[in-house]
Write a protein that holds these residues in place. Structure first.
Motif, PDB file in Angstrom:
ATOM      1  N   THR A  10       0.817  -1.122  -0.028  1.00 53.37           N
ATOM      2  CA  THR A  10      -0.057   0.082   0.012  1.00 53.37           C
ATOM      3  C   THR A  10       0.840   1.328  -0.081  1.00 53.37           C
ATOM      4  N   VAL A  11       2.074   1.102  -0.212  1.00 54.65           N
ATOM      5  CA  VAL A  11       3.021   2.266  -0.165  1.00 54.65           C
ATOM      6  C   VAL A  11       2.900   3.026  -1.410  1.00 54.65           C
ATOM      7  N   GLU A  12       2.696   4.453  -1.319  1.00 56.49           N
ATOM      8  CA  GLU A  12       2.185   5.216  -2.350  1.00 56.49           C
ATOM      9  C   GLU A  12       3.886   5.323  -3.016  1.00 56.49           C
ATOM     10  N   ILE A  13       3.571   5.040  -4.385  1.00 53.18           N
ATOM     11  CA  ILE A  13       4.878   4.981  -5.055  1.00 53.18           C
ATOM     12  C   ILE A  13       5.087   6.486  -5.862  1.00 53.18           C
ATOM     13  N   GLN A  14       4.061   7.284  -5.840  1.00 49.26           N
ATOM     14  CA  GLN A  14       4.175   8.712  -6.603  1.00 49.26           C
ATOM     15  C   GLN A  14       5.043   9.502  -5.765  1.00 49.26           C
ATOM     16  N   ALA A  15       6.140   9.091  -5.666  1.00 44.25           N
ATOM     17  CA  ALA A  15       7.158   9.745  -4.790  1.00 44.25           C
ATOM     18  C   ALA A  15       7.788  11.005  -5.069  1.00 44.25           C
ATOM     19  N   PRO A  16       8.681  11.582  -4.035  1.00 45.32           N
ATOM     20  CA  PRO A  16       9.290  12.792  -4.557  1.00 45.32           C
ATOM     21  C   PRO A  16      10.804  12.382  -5.085  1.00 45.32           C
ATOM     22  N   ALA A  17      11.051  10.878  -5.439  1.00 48.57           N
ATOM     23  CA  ALA A  17      12.182  10.559  -5.892  1.00 48.57           C
ATOM     24  C   ALA A  17      12.413  10.976  -7.188  1.00 48.57           C
ATOM     25  N   HIS A  18      11.396  11.090  -8.234  1.00 53.64           N
ATOM     26  CA  HIS A  18      11.866  11.306  -9.539  1.00 53.64           C
ATOM     27  C   HIS A  18      12.087  12.908  -9.460  1.00 53.64           C
ATOM     28  N   PRO A  19      11.622  13.819  -8.967  1.00 52.79           N
ATOM     29  CA  PRO A  19      12.260  15.225  -9.166  1.00 52.79           C
ATOM     30  C   PRO A  19      13.363  15.154  -8.645  1.00 52.79           C
ATOM     31  N   THR A  20      13.765  14.419  -7.372  1.00 53.27           N
ATOM     32  CA  THR A  20      15.178  14.619  -7.079  1.00 53.27           C
ATOM     33  C   THR A  20      16.041  14.033  -8.030  1.00 53.27           C
ATOM     34  N   ALA A  21      15.667  12.857  -8.472  1.00 50.63           N
ATOM     35  CA  ALA A  21      16.399  12.299  -9.552  1.00 50.63           C
ATOM     36  C   ALA A  21      16.896  13.245 -10.659  1.00 50.63           C
ATOM     37  N   GLU A  22      15.838  13.982 -11.113  1.00 50.24           N
ATOM     38  CA  GLU A  22      15.822  15.141 -12.305  1.00 50.24           C
ATOM     39  C   GLU A  22      16.822  16.128 -11.740  1.00 50.24           C
ATOM     40  N   ARG A  86      21.270   7.879 -14.338  1.00 47.21           N
ATOM     41  CA  ARG A  86      20.386   6.724 -14.962  1.00 47.21           C
ATOM     42  C   ARG A  86      20.163   5.829 -13.999  1.00 47.21           C
ATOM     43  N   GLU A  87      20.860   5.465 -13.077  1.00 46.48           N
ATOM     44  CA  GLU A  87      20.349   4.502 -11.934  1.00 46.48           C
ATOM     45  C   GLU A  87      19.248   4.949 -11.067  1.00 46.48           C
ATOM     46  N   HIS A  88      19.452   6.411 -10.617  1.00 44.32           N
ATOM     47  CA  HIS A  88      18.604   6.923  -9.956  1.00 44.32           C
ATOM     48  C   HIS A  88      17.248   6.678 -10.564  1.00 44.32           C
ATOM     49  N   HIS A  89      16.879   7.166 -12.074  1.00 48.70           N
ATOM     50  CA  HIS A  89      15.694   7.049 -12.748  1.00 48.70           C
ATOM     51  C   HIS A  89      15.266   5.809 -12.548  1.00 48.70           C
ATOM     52  N   GLU A  90      16.359   4.583 -12.874  1.00 53.18           N
ATOM     53  CA  GLU A  90      15.978   3.217 -13.095  1.00 53.18           C
ATOM     54  C   GLU A  90      15.288   2.837 -11.816  1.00 53.18           C
ATOM     55  N   MET A  91      15.867   3.182 -10.670  1.00 51.00           N
ATOM     56  CA  MET A  91      15.392   2.765  -9.507  1.00 51.00           C
ATOM     57  C   MET A  91      14.133   2.922  -8.886  1.00 51.00           C
ATOM     58  N   VAL A  92      13.678   4.341  -9.350  1.00 50.71           N
ATOM     59  CA  VAL A  92      12.172   4.733  -9.206  1.00 50.71           C
ATOM     60  C   VAL A  92      11.295   3.923 -10.035  1.00 50.71           C
ATOM     61  N   ASP A  93      11.759   3.786 -11.264  1.00 49.99           N
ATOM     62  CA  ASP A  93      10.972   3.326 -12.388  1.00 49.99           C
ATOM     63  C   ASP A  93      10.791   1.664 -11.840  1.00 49.99           C
TER      64      ASP A  93
END
Length: 143
Positions: A10-22, A86-93
């Motif tokens: 039930t973890v919300e995956i729409q996380a702040p990780a993508h903006p930080t990766a960008e 690239r790994e940051h983006h792939e981790m979130v994906d």
């Protein structure tokens, strides 16, 4: 990570990780070493917080405080910085795809900045490499 990637999670995956990766990626060409280092810390903090594991988050924060705050040894080459982006983006994906097996392998490579198939051996020298070993062992055990 297995829990995060399970279909019943039930973890919300729409996380702040993508903006930080960008942000990290954008600083490769236009940021200072310090800005890049801080953006990397922000990405990893956001990514670990997705686990909901406050203890792991606290351990990693404590380990980071024990090591040098100088980002000089963080990446050996620009190619490694770009690979980290690239790994940051792939981790979130992979997290969003709930692909725990591939996420585990990628996180291991990212921490070690290389490929390994067995739990890592402790480094001969203490310091940042010791922190990476401790974190990789903790991640290995929790995956």
């Amino acid at each position: 990570m297995s829990y995060l990637c399970s279909a019943s999670s039930t973890v919300e995956i729409q996380a702040p990780a993508h903006p930080t990766a960008e942000r990290f990626e954008s600083l490769i060409l236009h940021g200072t070493v310090l800005e890049l280092y801080e953006a990397n810390l922000n990405f990893h903090r956001a990514f670990v917080q997705l686990s909901g594991n406050d203890e792991l988050d606290g351990i990693i924060a404590e380990l980071r405080q024990r090591t040098s705050s100088a980002p000089v040894s963080q990446w050996k080459t620009r190619a490694r910085i770009e690979q980290s982006a690239r790994e940051h983006h792939e981790m979130v994906d992979l997290l969003q795809a709930r692909d725990g097996k591939r996420l585990k392998a990628l996180v291991e490579r990212h921490i070690r900045q290389s490929v390994f198939t067995n739990p890592p051996s402790p480094p001969a020298q203490p310091g940042r490499s010791m922190m990476r070993w401790i974190v990789s062992r903790a991640m290995w055990a929790s995956l």
